[in-house]
Design an enzyme around this catalytic site. Sequence first.
Site, mmCIF file in Angstrom:
data_model
loop_
_atom_site.group_PDB
_atom_site.id
_atom_site.type_symbol
_atom_site.label_atom_id
_atom_site.label_comp_id
_atom_site.label_asym_id
_atom_site.label_seq_id
_atom_site.Cartn_x
_atom_site.Cartn_y
_atom_site.Cartn_z
ATOM 1 N N GLY A 1 -10.717 5.476 -9.243
ATOM 2 C CA GLY A 1 -10.231 6.386 -10.281
ATOM 3 C C GLY A 1 -9.768 7.733 -9.728
ATOM 4 O O GLY A 1 -8.969 8.421 -10.368
ATOM 5 N N GLU B 1 -6.381 7.123 -8.573
ATOM 6 C CA GLU B 1 -5.585 6.869 -9.782
ATOM 7 C C GLU B 1 -5.242 8.158 -10.531
ATOM 8 O O GLU B 1 -4.121 8.330 -10.999
ATOM 9 C CB GLU B 1 -6.347 5.886 -10.690
ATOM 10 N N GLU C 1 -11.827 -1.282 -5.523
ATOM 11 C CA GLU C 1 -12.377 -2.044 -6.658
ATOM 12 C C GLU C 1 -12.670 -3.508 -6.362
ATOM 13 O O GLU C 1 -13.699 -4.034 -6.795
ATOM 14 C CB GLU C 1 -11.443 -1.946 -7.873
#
Length: 261
Positions: free
Chosen positions: A108, A111, A131
């Site tokens: 994240g 991201e 991930e």
Amino acid sequence: MGFVDYEVDGQVGIITINRPKALNALNSEVLDDLEGVLNGVDLDVIRCLIITGAGEKSFVAGADIAQMSTLSIEEAAAFSKKGNDLFRRIETLPIPVIAAVNGFALGGGCEISMSCDIRLCSENAVFGQPEVGLGITPGFGGTQRLARIVGPGKAKQIIYTARNIKAAEAYRIGLVNEVYPIEELMPQAKKMAKTIAKNAPIAVRASKKAINDGLEVGMDEAIVIEEKLFGSCFETEDQRYGMAFFLDKNKDKVKEPFKNC
Ligand code: CAA
């Protein structure tokens, strides 16, 4: 507020994700706080935002693994939507956003940086999408934005291998715009933000919209988007002033700040 600090420096807003105990990992509360801070940004004043992480070790170490570990299918999809909605909001804010990546930008963290317009990082920055090593896919836009930024082949390699990428490689593959020693990162990010803030705000906003919207459609449609936004800058005070300033050959004149948002 809470896990996210907000500071204003003239026309630049600085958002700092501040959860040092978990290397600034994003749990639901951090996402809520970030949304709350975004709601409070005064778009009549602020012309560029910077997003960074507190400390010198981590920008954002990903979504919160402890919080995610017990989610059901439905809860996980909702958590992904929560992050995606927020990051899409960052991406489509009318003003430019610079990610100042000061260390780990994993999952994240990578991201959120990719939802920003420009990524600057420190030499100790580490990017990656770990991930699949956790048994999940990237869920805050990583499968989509990484492919658009570095190309599908590189994105697939990074995501399938879950291999971390250091700053120099991130620069080489075009994931970051610039790399700085850690102590220079924020000064350089502020310098860039202030340079952006000095330019005509309507034109900067229209440029962002033209690039973002144009990338989502074919070239024939994209150039029409550009034409309309180009047209929308005309007859504004800033366009009239900016061009008149250029055309005025008086060398002693001093450029006035652009006024309109
Ligand atoms: N979630 C929750 N807690 C985290 C975290 C995360 N993503 N990353 C770090 N932390 C916590 C650690 O659990 C640790 O807490 P305690 O002190 O309570 O044990 C603290 O932060 C410090 O971390 P480490 O001791 O692990 O620090 P380190 O220097 O040894 O390692 C690191 C740093 C390599 C970044 C390592 O913490 C790490 O690998 N973190 C996880 C990175 C990751 O996998 N991110 C992706 C998450 S999944 C995701 O983001 C999904 C999505 O797209 C929505």
